[in-house]
Design a protein around this motif. Structure first.
Motif, PDB file in Angstrom:
ATOM      1  N   LYS A 107      -1.647  12.183  -6.660  1.00  0.00           N
ATOM      2  CA  LYS A 107      -0.512  13.067  -6.362  1.00  0.00           C
ATOM      3  C   LYS A 107       0.714  12.349  -5.783  1.00  0.00           C
ATOM      4  O   LYS A 107       1.486  12.937  -5.032  1.00  0.00           O
ATOM      5  CB  LYS A 107      -0.941  14.182  -5.405  1.00  0.00           C
ATOM      6  N   THR A 108       0.923  11.113  -6.162  1.00  0.00           N
ATOM      7  CA  THR A 108       2.054  10.360  -5.608  1.00  0.00           C
ATOM      8  C   THR A 108       3.374  11.073  -5.836  1.00  0.00           C
ATOM      9  O   THR A 108       4.206  11.174  -4.934  1.00  0.00           O
ATOM     10  CB  THR A 108       2.122   8.953  -6.235  1.00  0.00           C
ATOM     11  N   PHE A 109       3.585  11.582  -7.050  1.00  0.00           N
ATOM     12  CA  PHE A 109       4.839  12.270  -7.382  1.00  0.00           C
ATOM     13  C   PHE A 109       4.595  13.731  -7.763  1.00  0.00           C
ATOM     14  O   PHE A 109       5.357  14.322  -8.520  1.00  0.00           O
ATOM     15  CB  PHE A 109       5.548  11.549  -8.537  1.00  0.00           C
ATOM     16  N   TYR A 110       3.562  14.299  -7.224  1.00  0.00           N
ATOM     17  CA  TYR A 110       3.178  15.666  -7.598  1.00  0.00           C
ATOM     18  C   TYR A 110       4.334  16.658  -7.408  1.00  0.00           C
ATOM     19  O   TYR A 110       4.938  16.752  -6.352  1.00  0.00           O
ATOM     20  CB  TYR A 110       1.976  16.103  -6.770  1.00  0.00           C
ATOM     21  N   ASN A 111       4.641  17.375  -8.492  1.00  0.00           N
ATOM     22  CA  ASN A 111       5.639  18.446  -8.482  1.00  0.00           C
ATOM     23  C   ASN A 111       7.040  17.968  -8.105  1.00  0.00           C
ATOM     24  O   ASN A 111       7.821  18.718  -7.512  1.00  0.00           O
ATOM     25  CB  ASN A 111       5.211  19.578  -7.547  1.00  0.00           C
ATOM     26  N   CYS A 112       7.366  16.720  -8.458  1.00  0.00           N
ATOM     27  CA  CYS A 112       8.752  16.253  -8.327  1.00  0.00           C
ATOM     28  C   CYS A 112       9.496  16.732  -9.571  1.00  0.00           C
ATOM     29  O   CYS A 112       9.595  16.022 -10.582  1.00  0.00           O
ATOM     30  CB  CYS A 112       8.788  14.726  -8.211  1.00  0.00           C
ATOM     31  N   LYS A 113      10.020  17.917  -9.507  1.00  0.00           N
ATOM     32  CA  LYS A 113      10.489  18.644 -10.683  1.00  0.00           C
ATOM     33  C   LYS A 113      11.666  17.991 -11.408  1.00  0.00           C
ATOM     34  O   LYS A 113      11.854  18.184 -12.608  1.00  0.00           O
ATOM     35  CB  LYS A 113      10.855  20.068 -10.282  1.00  0.00           C
ATOM     36  N   ASN A 114      12.480  17.227 -10.697  1.00  0.00           N
ATOM     37  CA  ASN A 114      13.658  16.617 -11.307  1.00  0.00           C
ATOM     38  C   ASN A 114      13.506  15.118 -11.549  1.00  0.00           C
ATOM     39  O   ASN A 114      14.475  14.442 -11.886  1.00  0.00           O
ATOM     40  CB  ASN A 114      14.890  16.873 -10.438  1.00  0.00           C
ATOM     41  N   LEU A 115      12.290  14.611 -11.379  1.00  0.00           N
ATOM     42  CA  LEU A 115      12.047  13.189 -11.589  1.00  0.00           C
ATOM     43  C   LEU A 115      12.149  12.858 -13.081  1.00  0.00           C
ATOM     44  O   LEU A 115      11.411  13.402 -13.899  1.00  0.00           O
ATOM     45  CB  LEU A 115      10.657  12.811 -11.061  1.00  0.00           C
ATOM     46  N   LYS A 116      13.085  11.958 -13.414  1.00  0.00           N
ATOM     47  CA  LYS A 116      13.334  11.620 -14.813  1.00  0.00           C
ATOM     48  C   LYS A 116      12.751  10.258 -15.207  1.00  0.00           C
ATOM     49  O   LYS A 116      12.408  10.029 -16.362  1.00  0.00           O
ATOM     50  CB  LYS A 116      14.843  11.615 -15.084  1.00  0.00           C
ATOM     51  N   SER A 117      12.648   9.355 -14.220  1.00  0.00           N
ATOM     52  CA  SER A 117      12.227   7.996 -14.562  1.00  0.00           C
ATOM     53  C   SER A 117      11.388   7.382 -13.451  1.00  0.00           C
ATOM     54  O   SER A 117      11.770   7.425 -12.279  1.00  0.00           O
ATOM     55  CB  SER A 117      13.465   7.122 -14.811  1.00  0.00           C
ATOM     56  N   VAL A 118      10.232   6.824 -13.847  1.00  0.00           N
ATOM     57  CA  VAL A 118       9.379   6.050 -12.939  1.00  0.00           C
ATOM     58  C   VAL A 118       9.046   4.735 -13.626  1.00  0.00           C
ATOM     59  O   VAL A 118       8.525   4.728 -14.739  1.00  0.00           O
ATOM     60  CB  VAL A 118       8.066   6.785 -12.592  1.00  0.00           C
ATOM     61  N   ILE A 119       9.368   3.631 -12.969  1.00  0.00           N
ATOM     62  CA  ILE A 119       9.059   2.322 -13.525  1.00  0.00           C
ATOM     63  C   ILE A 119       7.871   1.758 -12.744  1.00  0.00           C
ATOM     64  O   ILE A 119       7.976   1.489 -11.545  1.00  0.00           O
ATOM     65  CB  ILE A 119      10.264   1.368 -13.433  1.00  0.00           C
ATOM     66  N   PHE A 120       6.740   1.618 -13.431  1.00  0.00           N
ATOM     67  CA  PHE A 120       5.528   1.117 -12.803  1.00  0.00           C
ATOM     68  C   PHE A 120       5.433  -0.397 -12.956  1.00  0.00           C
ATOM     69  O   PHE A 120       5.993  -0.990 -13.888  1.00  0.00           O
ATOM     70  CB  PHE A 120       4.292   1.755 -13.448  1.00  0.00           C
ATOM     71  N   GLU A 136       0.833  -1.204   0.000  1.00  0.00           N
ATOM     72  CA  GLU A 136       0.000   0.000   0.000  1.00  0.00           C
ATOM     73  C   GLU A 136       0.866   1.252   0.000  1.00  0.00           C
ATOM     74  O   GLU A 136       1.772   1.392   0.820  1.00  0.00           O
ATOM     75  CB  GLU A 136      -0.915   0.022   1.232  1.00  0.00           C
ATOM     76  N   LEU A 137       0.557   2.146  -0.936  1.00  0.00           N
ATOM     77  CA  LEU A 137       1.266   3.413  -1.068  1.00  0.00           C
ATOM     78  C   LEU A 137       0.217   4.519  -1.088  1.00  0.00           C
ATOM     79  O   LEU A 137      -0.613   4.581  -1.991  1.00  0.00           O
ATOM     80  CB  LEU A 137       2.079   3.423  -2.375  1.00  0.00           C
ATOM     81  N   GLY A 138       0.224   5.385  -0.071  1.00  0.00           N
ATOM     82  CA  GLY A 138      -0.819   6.389   0.077  1.00  0.00           C
ATOM     83  C   GLY A 138      -0.716   7.547  -0.884  1.00  0.00           C
ATOM     84  O   GLY A 138       0.195   7.638  -1.713  1.00  0.00           O
ATOM     85  N   ALA A 139      -1.649   8.485  -0.770  1.00  0.00           N
ATOM     86  CA  ALA A 139      -1.686   9.662  -1.636  1.00  0.00           C
ATOM     87  C   ALA A 139      -0.558  10.632  -1.266  1.00  0.00           C
ATOM     88  O   ALA A 139      -0.203  10.779  -0.091  1.00  0.00           O
ATOM     89  CB  ALA A 139      -3.033  10.368  -1.502  1.00  0.00           C
ATOM     90  N   GLY A 140      -0.002  11.286  -2.284  1.00  0.00           N
ATOM     91  CA  GLY A 140       0.993  12.335  -2.061  1.00  0.00           C
ATOM     92  C   GLY A 140       2.253  11.885  -1.359  1.00  0.00           C
ATOM     93  O   GLY A 140       2.939  12.697  -0.733  1.00  0.00           O
ATOM     94  N   VAL A 141       2.595  10.605  -1.482  1.00  0.00           N
ATOM     95  CA  VAL A 141       3.725  10.050  -0.724  1.00  0.00           C
ATOM     96  C   VAL A 141       5.033  10.784  -1.017  1.00  0.00           C
ATOM     97  O   VAL A 141       5.808  11.089  -0.111  1.00  0.00           O
ATOM     98  CB  VAL A 141       3.890   8.543  -1.015  1.00  0.00           C
ATOM     99  N   PHE A 142       5.295  11.094  -2.289  1.00  0.00           N
ATOM    100  CA  PHE A 142       6.547  11.771  -2.658  1.00  0.00           C
ATOM    101  C   PHE A 142       6.303  13.189  -3.183  1.00  0.00           C
ATOM    102  O   PHE A 142       7.145  13.752  -3.883  1.00  0.00           O
ATOM    103  CB  PHE A 142       7.299  10.951  -3.706  1.00  0.00           C
ATOM    104  N   GLU A 143       5.190  13.753  -2.842  1.00  0.00           N
ATOM    105  CA  GLU A 143       4.852  15.100  -3.309  1.00  0.00           C
ATOM    106  C   GLU A 143       5.929  16.109  -2.917  1.00  0.00           C
ATOM    107  O   GLU A 143       6.424  16.128  -1.795  1.00  0.00           O
ATOM    108  CB  GLU A 143       3.512  15.510  -2.705  1.00  0.00           C
ATOM    109  N   GLU A 144       6.330  16.934  -3.879  1.00  0.00           N
ATOM    110  CA  GLU A 144       7.307  18.016  -3.663  1.00  0.00           C
ATOM    111  C   GLU A 144       8.702  17.509  -3.282  1.00  0.00           C
ATOM    112  O   GLU A 144       9.483  18.241  -2.666  1.00  0.00           O
ATOM    113  CB  GLU A 144       6.804  18.988  -2.594  1.00  0.00           C
TER     114      GLU A 144
END
Length: 258
Positions: A226-239, A199-207
Motif C-alpha cells: 500500500k505504498t501509494f494506495y489510493n493516490c488518485k492523481n498519481l500519474k508517474s512512478v519511476i521504480f 527503507e520505505l515502510g508500508a502505506g507511506v504515501f497512502e491517500e
C-alpha cells in the motif's frame, strides 16, 4: 477548578473528571486558553471528553486552546487523537510519545519541556532528544517544511493527516521512512526521496490525493504494501531497476497512472 487570567491569556486548572463540562462551557473571549489537566483519566472520562469535543466541533477549532498534560494524565490517556486543540505541552515526566498518539486535526504546535530526557520540540515539531528521529509534525501546520539534516529516521505517522502541508524537503541524512509517514497529506503534490533512503515502510504515501509524480531512488530495492494506495492523481512512478517484486496493493486505487 481554578482560573487566572491576563489581558491575553486565561489559565484554567482542572481535574480530569471536570474537563468534559469545561469544554462544553468554554466561550471564545479572544484569549489564548491554557488548560492544565491533573489526575488520571479513566476510560469513561475519556469517552466524555471525546463527546464534548464532538458536541462543540468547529466552535472549539476557532478558539486558541492549549493543553498542559501532567504525566499522570498522559500515562492514563496515551493519545489525544481528535482533540480539537491548537497546542499540547508535555512536561518532564512524559517520555513515551509517538506519532500515532497525536492526530488532532486542529493541532498547530507540540511543546515539550526543555528538561524532558527523551523528547524535544523545535518550532512546534516533535523529535527525540538528539533530533535524529522526527516523531510528529502538527497536522494543522501549514506550508512547506524542510526536515533538519540531523534527522536519520522519519517515524511512523510523522506527517500523517497533515492536510495543509504542500511541500516536504527530505535531506540526505535520512535513511529510514517508516510506515504511513506521509499518509493523507492531501495537498502534497511532489516529493523527492534522496538516495540515502534505504527503507520505505508500508502505506507511506497512502491517500496522498494530490501527489502527481515520484521517483524512487536505486537505494530502495524492496517495496512494502500500500505504498501509494489510493493516490488518485498519481500519474508517474519511476521504480528502481533493482526492484525484484512490487506488491499487488502498491498502486491500488491509483486511477490516473499513465
Amino acid at each position: 477548578m481554578s482560573n487566572s487570567q491576563s489581558d491575553t491569556t486565561q489559565h484554567i486548572n482542572v481535574k480530569a473528571e471536570d474537563l468534559p463540562d469545561l469544554l462544553v462551557s468554554l466561550k471564545d473571549e479572544e484569549k489564548k486558553i491554557i488548560i492544565h489537566v491533573t489526575e488520571e483519566i479513566t476510560w469513561q472520562i475519556r469517552e466524555d471528553i471525546q463527546s464534548a469535543f464532538y458536541r462543540r466541533g468547529s466552535d472549539l477549532c476557532e478558539m486558541d486552546i492549549s493543553l498542559d498534560l501532567s504525566k499522570a494524565v498522559w500515562d492514563s490517556l496515551y493519545s489525544v487523537n481528535n482533540w480539537l486543540v491548537r497546542s499540547i505541552f508535555f512536561p518532564d515526566g512524559v517520555k513515551d510519545i509517538w506519532g500515532d498518539c497525536i492526530s488532532s486535526p486542529s493541532l498547530e504546535e507540540i511543546i515539550v519541556s526543555e528538561t524532558n530526557p527523551t523528547r524535544c520540540s523545535v518550532d512546534g515539531v516533535l523529535y527525540n532528544k538528539d533530533k535524529t528521529i522526527l516523531i510528529r509534525y502538527p497536522p494543522a501546520k501549514e506550508g512547506s517544511f524542510k526536515i533538519p539534516d540531523t534527522v536519520t529516521t522519519i517515524s511512523a505517522y510523522a506527517f500523517s493527516g497533515c492536510g495543509c502541508l504542500t511541500e516536504i524537503i527530505i535531506p540526505e541524512s535520512v535513511t529510514v521512512v517508516e510506515d504511513s509517514a506521509f499518509e493523507s497529506c492531501y495537498l502534497l503534490k511532489e516529493i523527492n526521496i534522496p538516495n540515502s533512503v534505504t527503507e520505505l515502510g508500508a502505506g507511506v504515501f497512502e491517500e496522498c490525493h494530490s501527489l502527481e509524480q515520484i521517483r524512487l531512488p536505486d537505494s530502495i530495492i524492496k517495496m512494502e504494501a500500500k505504498t501509494f494506495y489510493n493516490c488518485k492523481n498519481l500519474k508517474s512512478v519511476i521504480f528502481s531497476k533493482s526492484f525484484s517484486e512490487i506488491p499487488d496493493t502498491t498502486l491500488l486505487g491509483c486511477e490516473s497512472l499513465e
